[in-house]
Design a protein around this motif. Sequence first.
Motif, PDB file in Angstrom:
ATOM      1  N   ARG A 130     -39.824   8.460  54.184  1.00  0.00           N
ATOM      2  CA  ARG A 130     -39.279   7.662  55.281  1.00  0.00           C
ATOM      3  C   ARG A 130     -40.185   7.787  56.496  1.00  0.00           C
ATOM      4  O   ARG A 130     -40.765   8.849  56.736  1.00  0.00           O
ATOM      5  N   ILE A 131     -40.278   6.717  57.258  1.00  0.00           N
ATOM      6  CA  ILE A 131     -41.017   6.717  58.521  1.00  0.00           C
ATOM      7  C   ILE A 131     -40.020   6.313  59.596  1.00  0.00           C
ATOM      8  O   ILE A 131     -39.466   5.213  59.558  1.00  0.00           O
ATOM      9  N   GLU A 132     -39.772   7.241  60.522  1.00  0.00           N
ATOM     10  CA  GLU A 132     -38.753   7.025  61.548  1.00  0.00           C
ATOM     11  C   GLU A 132     -39.261   7.523  62.898  1.00  0.00           C
ATOM     12  O   GLU A 132     -40.094   8.431  62.949  1.00  0.00           O
ATOM     13  N   PRO A 133     -38.739   6.947  63.993  1.00  0.00           N
ATOM     14  CA  PRO A 133     -39.104   7.472  65.314  1.00  0.00           C
ATOM     15  C   PRO A 133     -38.688   8.935  65.444  1.00  0.00           C
ATOM     16  O   PRO A 133     -37.653   9.346  64.905  1.00  0.00           O
ATOM     17  N   ALA A 134     -39.489   9.706  66.146  1.00  0.00           N
ATOM     18  CA  ALA A 134     -39.196  11.129  66.321  1.00  0.00           C
ATOM     19  C   ALA A 134     -37.892  11.304  67.100  1.00  0.00           C
ATOM     20  O   ALA A 134     -37.772  10.827  68.228  1.00  0.00           O
ATOM     21  N   PRO A 135     -36.924  11.982  66.503  1.00  0.00           N
ATOM     22  CA  PRO A 135     -35.662  12.282  67.183  1.00  0.00           C
ATOM     23  C   PRO A 135     -35.755  13.633  67.887  1.00  0.00           C
ATOM     24  O   PRO A 135     -36.834  14.236  67.949  1.00  0.00           O
ATOM     25  N   ALA A 136     -34.632  14.123  68.351  1.00  0.00           N
ATOM     26  CA  ALA A 136     -34.591  15.478  68.912  1.00  0.00           C
ATOM     27  C   ALA A 136     -35.042  16.472  67.841  1.00  0.00           C
ATOM     28  O   ALA A 136     -34.749  16.307  66.657  1.00  0.00           O
ATOM     29  N   PHE A 137     -35.764  17.482  68.280  1.00  0.00           N
ATOM     30  CA  PHE A 137     -36.249  18.535  67.396  1.00  0.00           C
ATOM     31  C   PHE A 137     -35.586  19.837  67.815  1.00  0.00           C
ATOM     32  O   PHE A 137     -35.533  20.164  69.004  1.00  0.00           O
ATOM     33  N   TYR A 138     -35.101  20.587  66.835  1.00  0.00           N
ATOM     34  CA  TYR A 138     -34.450  21.875  67.094  1.00  0.00           C
ATOM     35  C   TYR A 138     -35.213  22.958  66.343  1.00  0.00           C
ATOM     36  O   TYR A 138     -35.240  22.953  65.109  1.00  0.00           O
ATOM     37  N   PRO A 139     -35.851  23.882  67.054  1.00  0.00           N
ATOM     38  CA  PRO A 139     -36.560  24.968  66.365  1.00  0.00           C
ATOM     39  C   PRO A 139     -35.608  25.770  65.475  1.00  0.00           C
ATOM     40  O   PRO A 139     -34.458  26.021  65.844  1.00  0.00           O
ATOM     41  N   ALA A 140     -36.123  26.149  64.322  1.00  0.00           N
ATOM     42  CA  ALA A 140     -35.351  27.002  63.417  1.00  0.00           C
ATOM     43  C   ALA A 140     -35.311  28.420  63.982  1.00  0.00           C
ATOM     44  O   ALA A 140     -36.061  28.779  64.894  1.00  0.00           O
ATOM     45  N   GLU A 141     -34.451  29.209  63.397  1.00  0.00           N
ATOM     46  CA  GLU A 141     -34.295  30.603  63.798  1.00  0.00           C
ATOM     47  C   GLU A 141     -35.629  31.337  63.668  1.00  0.00           C
ATOM     48  O   GLU A 141     -36.485  30.973  62.873  1.00  0.00           O
ATOM     49  N   ASP A 142     -35.797  32.385  64.460  1.00  0.00           N
ATOM     50  CA  ASP A 142     -37.063  33.127  64.517  1.00  0.00           C
ATOM     51  C   ASP A 142     -37.544  33.590  63.149  1.00  0.00           C
ATOM     52  O   ASP A 142     -38.744  33.565  62.873  1.00  0.00           O
ATOM     53  N   TYR A 143     -36.643  34.006  62.275  1.00  0.00           N
ATOM     54  CA  TYR A 143     -37.078  34.556  60.992  1.00  0.00           C
ATOM     55  C   TYR A 143     -37.708  33.503  60.082  1.00  0.00           C
ATOM     56  O   TYR A 143     -38.373  33.840  59.092  1.00  0.00           O
ATOM     57  N   HIS A 144     -37.576  32.211  60.409  1.00  0.00           N
ATOM     58  CA  HIS A 144     -38.216  31.145  59.634  1.00  0.00           C
ATOM     59  C   HIS A 144     -39.644  30.860  60.099  1.00  0.00           C
ATOM     60  O   HIS A 144     -40.411  30.237  59.370  1.00  0.00           O
ATOM     61  N   GLN A 145     -40.002  31.296  61.282  1.00  0.00           N
ATOM     62  CA  GLN A 145     -41.318  30.985  61.841  1.00  0.00           C
ATOM     63  C   GLN A 145     -42.403  31.839  61.176  1.00  0.00           C
ATOM     64  O   GLN A 145     -42.252  33.039  61.035  1.00  0.00           O
ATOM     65  N   ASP A 146     -43.477  31.164  60.733  1.00  0.00           N
ATOM     66  CA  ASP A 146     -44.608  31.846  60.087  1.00  0.00           C
ATOM     67  C   ASP A 146     -44.130  32.707  58.919  1.00  0.00           C
ATOM     68  O   ASP A 146     -44.613  33.813  58.683  1.00  0.00           O
ATOM     69  N   TYR A 147     -43.160  32.179  58.182  1.00  0.00           N
ATOM     70  CA  TYR A 147     -42.473  32.928  57.137  1.00  0.00           C
ATOM     71  C   TYR A 147     -43.424  33.443  56.052  1.00  0.00           C
ATOM     72  O   TYR A 147     -43.346  34.601  55.644  1.00  0.00           O
ATOM     73  N   TYR A 148     -44.311  32.596  55.599  1.00  0.00           N
ATOM     74  CA  TYR A 148     -45.208  32.973  54.497  1.00  0.00           C
ATOM     75  C   TYR A 148     -46.100  34.157  54.863  1.00  0.00           C
ATOM     76  O   TYR A 148     -46.247  35.098  54.082  1.00  0.00           O
ATOM     77  N   ARG A 149     -46.697  34.115  56.038  1.00  0.00           N
ATOM     78  CA  ARG A 149     -47.577  35.204  56.445  1.00  0.00           C
ATOM     79  C   ARG A 149     -46.807  36.519  56.560  1.00  0.00           C
ATOM     80  O   ARG A 149     -47.305  37.584  56.225  1.00  0.00           O
ATOM     81  N   ARG A 150     -45.560  36.440  57.024  1.00  0.00           N
ATOM     82  CA  ARG A 150     -44.771  37.653  57.238  1.00  0.00           C
ATOM     83  C   ARG A 150     -44.074  38.142  55.971  1.00  0.00           C
ATOM     84  O   ARG A 150     -43.613  39.280  55.932  1.00  0.00           O
ATOM     85  N   ASN A 151     -43.997  37.292  54.923  1.00  0.00           N
ATOM     86  CA  ASN A 151     -43.265  37.655  53.696  1.00  0.00           C
ATOM     87  C   ASN A 151     -44.044  37.272  52.438  1.00  0.00           C
ATOM     88  O   ASN A 151     -43.484  36.656  51.528  1.00  0.00           O
ATOM     89  N   PRO A 152     -45.312  37.635  52.326  1.00  0.00           N
ATOM     90  CA  PRO A 152     -46.116  37.158  51.193  1.00  0.00           C
ATOM     91  C   PRO A 152     -45.619  37.633  49.829  1.00  0.00           C
ATOM     92  O   PRO A 152     -45.873  36.975  48.822  1.00  0.00           O
ATOM     93  N   GLY A 153     -44.906  38.728  49.782  1.00  0.00           N
ATOM     94  CA  GLY A 153     -44.425  39.245  48.508  1.00  0.00           C
ATOM     95  C   GLY A 153     -43.087  38.691  48.072  1.00  0.00           C
ATOM     96  O   GLY A 153     -42.645  38.917  46.934  1.00  0.00           O
ATOM     97  N   GLN A 154     -42.427  37.941  48.925  1.00  0.00           N
ATOM     98  CA  GLN A 154     -41.122  37.366  48.592  1.00  0.00           C
ATOM     99  C   GLN A 154     -41.310  36.372  47.444  1.00  0.00           C
ATOM    100  O   GLN A 154     -42.319  35.693  47.347  1.00  0.00           O
ATOM    101  N   GLY A 155     -40.350  36.292  46.534  1.00  0.00           N
ATOM    102  CA  GLY A 155     -40.463  35.474  45.329  1.00  0.00           C
ATOM    103  C   GLY A 155     -40.810  34.017  45.580  1.00  0.00           C
ATOM    104  O   GLY A 155     -41.698  33.462  44.926  1.00  0.00           O
ATOM    105  N   TYR A 156     -40.112  33.364  46.496  1.00  0.00           N
ATOM    106  CA  TYR A 156     -40.382  31.957  46.804  1.00  0.00           C
ATOM    107  C   TYR A 156     -41.813  31.797  47.326  1.00  0.00           C
ATOM    108  O   TYR A 156     -42.503  30.839  46.963  1.00  0.00           O
ATOM    109  N   CYS A 157     -42.253  32.724  48.127  1.00  0.00           N
ATOM    110  CA  CYS A 157     -43.615  32.665  48.658  1.00  0.00           C
ATOM    111  C   CYS A 157     -44.638  32.759  47.536  1.00  0.00           C
ATOM    112  O   CYS A 157     -45.602  31.979  47.495  1.00  0.00           O
TER     113      CYS A 157
END
Length: 178
Positions: A130-157
């Motif tokens: 989908r291509i849509e005009p940018a709406p309001a953006f809400y930052p996710a909780e802190d633990y989601h930011q840079d998740y991969y770098r901080r959790n490289p051993g986690q299964g999903y990563c």
Amino acid sequence: MQIETATLGGGCFWCLDAVFRELKGVQSVISGYAGGARADPTYQQVCTGATGHAEVVRIEFDAEQIDYATLLQVFFGMHDPTTVDRQGADVGSQYRSVIFHHSDAQRVTAERTIQELDAAGVWSSPIVTRIEPAPAFYPAEDYHQDYYRRNPGQGYCRMVISPKAAKLRERHAALLRN
């Protein structure tokens, strides 16, 4: 510097966050939520699919170092834009493929990119992003930011993000930070 903003959703925001952080010219990446009706949603609320929000990343980039069209080429190479409300095992409208444009120029670039990729037959099914005009953006909780770098051993990563990061390094080596 010519700083611009891109807001993109293509499945779990952890994946896109990890990929875009590696690119030259990207100044910041923030995982968050956009496209829904609820103000200040939580991860738990978005996961229900009831808020209408997509998991997205907001990317601040220097357009003199990397242009919007190049960001979109990376974006389309890192997820399956032919599935509605799904990326792999992640199912629901919060995982939809979406480009929230911040200008008419971005909208035109997104439309042209999709037309070119469809015409080239890159995927066996048409792109449903989908291509849509940018709406309001809400930052996710802190633990989601840079998740991969901080959790490289986690299964999903290990199982989902690491292969995407490897694909990025293989396909777009010239775009990577040193």
